[in-house]
Design an enzyme around this catalytic site. Structure first.
Site, mmCIF file in Angstrom:
data_model
loop_
_atom_site.group_PDB
_atom_site.id
_atom_site.type_symbol
_atom_site.label_atom_id
_atom_site.label_comp_id
_atom_site.label_asym_id
_atom_site.label_seq_id
_atom_site.Cartn_x
_atom_site.Cartn_y
_atom_site.Cartn_z
ATOM 1 N N CYS A 1 94.082 77.699 -10.514
ATOM 2 C CA CYS A 1 95.246 77.270 -11.286
ATOM 3 C C CYS A 1 96.276 78.406 -11.341
ATOM 4 O O CYS A 1 96.857 78.760 -10.332
ATOM 5 C CB CYS A 1 94.823 76.810 -12.674
ATOM 6 S SG CYS A 1 96.079 75.804 -13.521
ATOM 7 N N HIS B 1 90.951 72.604 -10.659
ATOM 8 C CA HIS B 1 89.801 73.279 -11.273
ATOM 9 C C HIS B 1 88.495 72.634 -10.806
ATOM 10 O O HIS B 1 87.983 71.727 -11.471
ATOM 11 C CB HIS B 1 89.876 73.177 -12.803
ATOM 12 C CG HIS B 1 90.867 74.075 -13.443
ATOM 13 N ND1 HIS B 1 90.517 75.252 -14.060
ATOM 14 C CD2 HIS B 1 92.214 73.960 -13.568
ATOM 15 C CE1 HIS B 1 91.615 75.832 -14.549
ATOM 16 N NE2 HIS B 1 92.653 75.059 -14.264
ATOM 17 N N GLU C 1 85.542 73.755 -11.022
ATOM 18 C CA GLU C 1 84.456 74.003 -11.992
ATOM 19 C C GLU C 1 84.443 72.972 -13.119
ATOM 20 O O GLU C 1 83.421 72.787 -13.800
ATOM 21 C CB GLU C 1 84.574 75.423 -12.555
ATOM 22 C CG GLU C 1 85.544 75.623 -13.695
ATOM 23 C CD GLU C 1 87.009 75.618 -13.289
ATOM 24 O OE1 GLU C 1 87.884 75.686 -14.176
ATOM 25 O OE2 GLU C 1 87.288 75.566 -12.073
#
Length: 443
Positions: free
Chosen positions: A131, A251, A253
């Site tokens: 990001c 993202h 994750e």
């Protein structure tokens, strides 16, 4: 096992915290998903707090084996936009109202993270930007950003290709399509999930993004409106060799199925962290090999006496440099003959390896001409006094930039020095190496 032993064993990943206001106090934090994945794949996260002045202390966090930069506020536009923005004051004010938590510029965090990104680029340290971290990487290499995708990119995009990049009503559940570029790391990681359209659905938490991609990078994914959602440096990507420079706007994750903490949207979601840590571990091994000091050789009594004389000469030279207020007393008690053995030794051993040069420098072995050393010392003292006066008038930002510049020049100088020393070594005959390096190895 001591902490120094652990520092050799465990690879270290630097992560900068994000500052948040809680109960009228600032709190630093890092998303737990990042930490879980870094630890799970075998590295240790080292958190750099976002506090004033920490950008001047980054050397204290060495050794750095990898850097992961993630969430945060908008980057100061003055760091990437030389020209005036095309956005009106009314539009900028509307953006600030819509994205209150992101538009509060944090210049200290900008300075810390840009410094770390440049360190990685200069030393080829593995870097993963998620990001904001991807935007920091692009800006560090001369790229630019959209200050607001909705105001700048969407206005020239057909309605059918417009993308919602920030949905506050469905923060974690929101997804949009991205098209993966073939023969890139993202293609390799998600190939088992790709169909003919080469698309996957990713999350999105940003209102800014890459506008002009820095020249060294290659795109890995695009959203339908043309925004670059991932990029990497193909010349600095080989995790097995400790090379990894990459930025992802989404993202991975956090791409997890609803009501699940462990099940990801795609098997490839964790691959970026897995390959990043693989590169970090390989980089650490490479760094340890480069700095490993060979065991000392045993000398006979005569050589040991010669060694002690030379070491004393080096130590006296060091004391002159670090004597402080005792420097006058040292000058009066020191004889030129005391420095001569060290000077003669250095004159007769002009070809030193980088490792040997570093060890000699630590002992004060900087004297090559004992007769002129005192005069140079006086001149250096005058120069130091003048430099302190000039730098005392500089701002923290100016001093930080100056320090960064001289660190870079020092690295370039070291590289050139090592290359020239290696060239000199090749021209020394076998007899001199056999006699001379035995003494060097003990120092």
């Amino acid at each position: 096992m001591s902490s120094s032993d652990l520092a050799v064993i465990l690879p270290r990943v630097i992560i900068v915290s994000r500052r948040s206001l809680r109960k009228n106090k600032f709190v630093d934090f890092v998303g737990e998903y990042h930490l879980d994945l870094i630890v799970g794949y075998g590295a240790v996260p080292v958190i750099v707090p976002r506090v004033a002045g920490v950008h001047t202390l980054l050397q204290s966090f060495e050794p750095i084996h990898g850097v992961l930069l993630c969430e945060g506020e908008d980057i100061d536009p003055s760091l990437y936009e030389a020209e005036e923005t095309s956005l009106s004051n009314e539009e900028l004010e509307e953006i600030r109202r819509l994205h209150v938590s992101d538009t509060a510029i944090d210049k200290e965090k900008d300075t810390i993270e840009l410094s770390l990104a440049r360190i990685c680029l200069e030393r080829n340290i593995p870097y993963l930007g998620i990001c904001r971290g991807s935007q920091v990487l692009n800006v560090a290499c001369g790229g630019t950003l959209y200050q607001d995708i909705g105001k700048e990119l969407a206005r020239c995009c057909p309605d059918e290709k417009k993308v919602v990049h920030m949905d506050y009503e469905n923060y974690d559940g929101h997804r949009h399509a991205v098209k993966i570029v073939e023969e890139t790391p993202l293609h390799q990681w998600f190939k088992d999930s790709l169909k003919d359209d080469m698309e996957i659905q990713v999350n999105s938490y940003h209102h800014q993004g890459v506008k002009r991609l820095a020249q060294r990078f290659t795109p890995m994914a695009f959203s339908p409106d043309g925004l670059i959602e991932g990029f990497y440096d193909p010349d600095a990507y080989c995790p097995e060799e400790g090379k990894f420079i990459m930025g992802l706007q989404f993202h991975p994750e956090r791409m997890r199925k609803a009501n699940s903490e462990s099940e990801f949207d795609y098997p490839g979601c964790t691959a970026a962290y897995k390959e990043f840590v693989k590169g970090v571990i390989a980089y650490q091994k490479k760094l340890n090999c480069a700095t490993k000091v060979p065991k000392s050789l045993k000398l006979d009594k005569e050589l040991e006496q010669k060694r002690n004389v030379i070491v004393r000469s080096f130590s006296l030279a060091k004391n002159l440099y670090t004597g402080g207020h005792n420097i006058r007393h040292l000058r009066e008690s020191l004889r030129e003959s005391d420095l001569k053995p060290g000077a003669e030794f250095l004159e007769s051993n002009i070809a030193l390896s980088l490792q040997q040069e570093n060890r000699l420098m630590q002992m004060g072995a900087t004297v090559r001409n004992a007769s002129s050393y005192m005069e140079r010392l006086k001149l250096n003292a005058k120069r130091e006094k003048l430099a302190r006066v000039v730098m005392g008038k500089m701002t923290i930002e100016q001093l930080s930039e100056l320090n960064m510049f001289y660190n870079m020049m020092g690295q370039i100088c070291s590289d050139m020095l090592e290359m020239k020393q290696l060239q000199n070594v090749s021209g020394i005959d076998k007899c001199k190496r056999a006699c001379g390096w035995n003494l060097l190895g003990v120092l």
